[in-house]
Scaffold this active site. Structure first.
Site, PDB file in Angstrom:
ATOM      1  N   ARG A 234     -13.692  -8.401   1.677  1.00 17.82           N
ATOM      2  CA  ARG A 234     -12.262  -8.197   1.400  1.00 17.82           C
ATOM      3  C   ARG A 234     -11.499  -9.476   1.750  1.00 17.82           C
ATOM      4  O   ARG A 234     -10.579  -9.890   1.038  1.00 17.82           O
ATOM      5  CB  ARG A 234     -11.705  -7.016   2.224  1.00 17.82           C
TER       6      ARG A 234
ATOM      7  N   HIS B  12      -7.224   0.855  -6.536  1.00 21.36           N
ATOM      8  CA  HIS B  12      -7.453   0.000  -5.362  1.00 21.36           C
ATOM      9  C   HIS B  12      -8.180  -1.279  -5.817  1.00 21.36           C
ATOM     10  O   HIS B  12      -9.348  -1.494  -5.504  1.00 21.36           O
ATOM     11  CB  HIS B  12      -8.295   0.771  -4.338  1.00 21.36           C
TER      12      HIS B  12
ATOM     13  N   ASP C 133     -17.205   7.335  -1.517  1.00 19.92           N
ATOM     14  CA  ASP C 133     -15.973   7.177  -0.745  1.00 19.92           C
ATOM     15  C   ASP C 133     -15.701   8.526  -0.103  1.00 19.92           C
ATOM     16  O   ASP C 133     -16.361   9.534  -0.426  1.00 19.92           O
ATOM     17  CB  ASP C 133     -14.830   6.756  -1.702  1.00 19.92           C
TER      18      ASP C 133
ATOM     19  N   CYS D  68     -16.343   1.839   0.625  1.00 15.61           N
ATOM     20  CA  CYS D  68     -15.183   0.977   0.923  1.00 15.61           C
ATOM     21  C   CYS D  68     -14.724   1.112   2.369  1.00 15.61           C
ATOM     22  O   CYS D  68     -14.035   0.237   2.877  1.00 15.61           O
ATOM     23  CB  CYS D  68     -14.046   1.298  -0.024  1.00 15.61           C
TER      24      CYS D  68
ATOM     25  N   ARG E  60       0.878  -1.184   0.000  1.00 17.32           N
ATOM     26  CA  ARG E  60       0.000   0.000   0.000  1.00 17.32           C
ATOM     27  C   ARG E  60       0.906   1.222   0.000  1.00 17.32           C
ATOM     28  O   ARG E  60       1.638   1.458   0.963  1.00 17.32           O
ATOM     29  CB  ARG E  60      -0.902  -0.004   1.237  1.00 17.32           C
TER      30      ARG E  60
ATOM     31  N   GLN F  53     -10.152  -3.692  -3.422  1.00 14.85           N
ATOM     32  CA  GLN F  53     -11.466  -3.192  -3.024  1.00 14.85           C
ATOM     33  C   GLN F  53     -12.507  -3.543  -4.087  1.00 14.85           C
ATOM     34  O   GLN F  53     -13.624  -3.965  -3.768  1.00 14.85           O
ATOM     35  CB  GLN F  53     -11.397  -1.664  -2.833  1.00 14.85           C
TER      36      GLN F  53
END
Ligand code: CP
Ligand code: NVA
Length: 304
Positions: A290, A133, A223, A262, A106, A136
């Site tokens: 996830r 991402h 988001d 998310c 990340r 996700q």
């Protein structure tokens, strides 16, 4: 299953067929796990996890996933590595490849993860960069498949910042031929290259009007207005009040529409408490997924 690609960096590396298979495999793993029938398919495998940014879900779901599959993780803060003192990404990638079976990272710059993948001989997974991402997206599309059973005729409305999560979601829509309508303020649109590429396979509409985006939508998604890499502390003001998902906006979507995010969420900024904590919200299932999608991903990248 074994994926053709070595790495997952944007989401676009996976073919349409493989993407659909991966979602179904994730659902199967979830069912098996709930029945206590999970198999230790990654016994003795090691995943290195590199973090340059904070995380709750990504860190815990990868760590738990590896543990459930009989493997384990090494959690590394990029700040504590020699990279912070100038060791190159190339040398870091080559060194780690000699110890571990896969790397998840990340990071801020997407270039970093591209370089890591280029020089690592083991699979590299993007656990979020400033631009994408993909992990996700897998969980998001799995959640939609679980909720609606199909992708055909499903429409997603994205309301807010056309950010990293949105870019990978557009690829997810392309892979599954799910329609997506994206409402952002001017200047906050998703990556035009992503939109152009995905538009060859599905309908990607861009608008500045959240009401038109949510019309006939099965899924309303948003988001944070302020991603980790966003430096403009006044950015939120550019979104409020028009781009907040509240009950009056949800009513304009389909009657059985679900709300997705998310996480982490800022209540009463991008979404009201009434919506995220309400009956239409699927955010906790989405967060749990996830775990299941990443287990499927790891198994499929490692070709077990
Ligand atoms: N959605 C997500 O990636 O959450 P974290 O930042 O907590 O990992
Ligand atoms: N867009 C957000 C997602 C966090 C999971 C960020 O980049 O901070």
């Amino acid at each position: 299953m074994k994926l053709e690609t070595k790495n997952l960096l944007t989401g676009d590396e996976i073919s349409n067929k493989e993407f659909l298979e991966l979602i179904d495999f994730s659902i199967k793993l979830k069912e098996e796990s709930k029945m206590g029938k999970g198999k230790p398919l990654l016994e003795n495998k090691t995943l290195a996890m590199l973090f340059e940014k904070p995380s709750t879900r990504t860190r815990v779901s990868f760590e738990t996933g590896m543990l459930q599959l009989g493997g384990h993780t090494i959690n590394l803060s990029l700040n504590d590595m020699q990279h912070s003192r100038g060791e190159s990404v190339e040398d870091t990638a080559k060194t780690l490849s000699g110890y571990v079976d896969a790397i998840m990272a990340r990071v801020y710059e997407h270039d970093f993860i591209e370089k890591l993948a280029k020089h690592a001989t083991v699979p590299v997974i993007n656990g979020l960069s400033n631009s994408f991402h993909p992990c996700q997206t897998l969980a998001d599309m799995m959640t939609i498949k679980e909720q609606f059973g199909v992708f055909k005729d499903i429409k997603i409305a994205w309301v807010g910042d056309g950010n990293n999560v949105c870019n990978s979601l557009i690829f997810g829509c392309s892979k599954t031929q799910t329609k997506i309508s994206i409402a952002t303020p001017k200047g906050f649109e998703p990556d035009p290259e992503v939109v152009k590429k995905a538009s060859k396979n599905t309908t990607v509409d861009l608008t500045t009007d959240p009401k038109s985006a949510v019309k006939d939508a099965n899924v309303v998604m948003t988001d944070t207005f302020m991603s980790i890499h966003t430096s403009d502390s006044k950015q939120t003001e550019k979104f409020l009040p028009s781009f907040q998902v509240d009950q009056s906006l949800m009513i304009k979507a389909k009657k059985d529409a679900i709300f997705m995010h998310c996480l982490p969420a800022k209540r009463d900024q991008e979404v009201t408490s009434e919506v995220i904590d309400g009956e239409q919200s699927a955010v906790w299932i989405q967060a749990e997924n996830r775990l299941h999608t990443q287990k499927a991903l790891l198994i499929s990248l490692l070709g077990i």
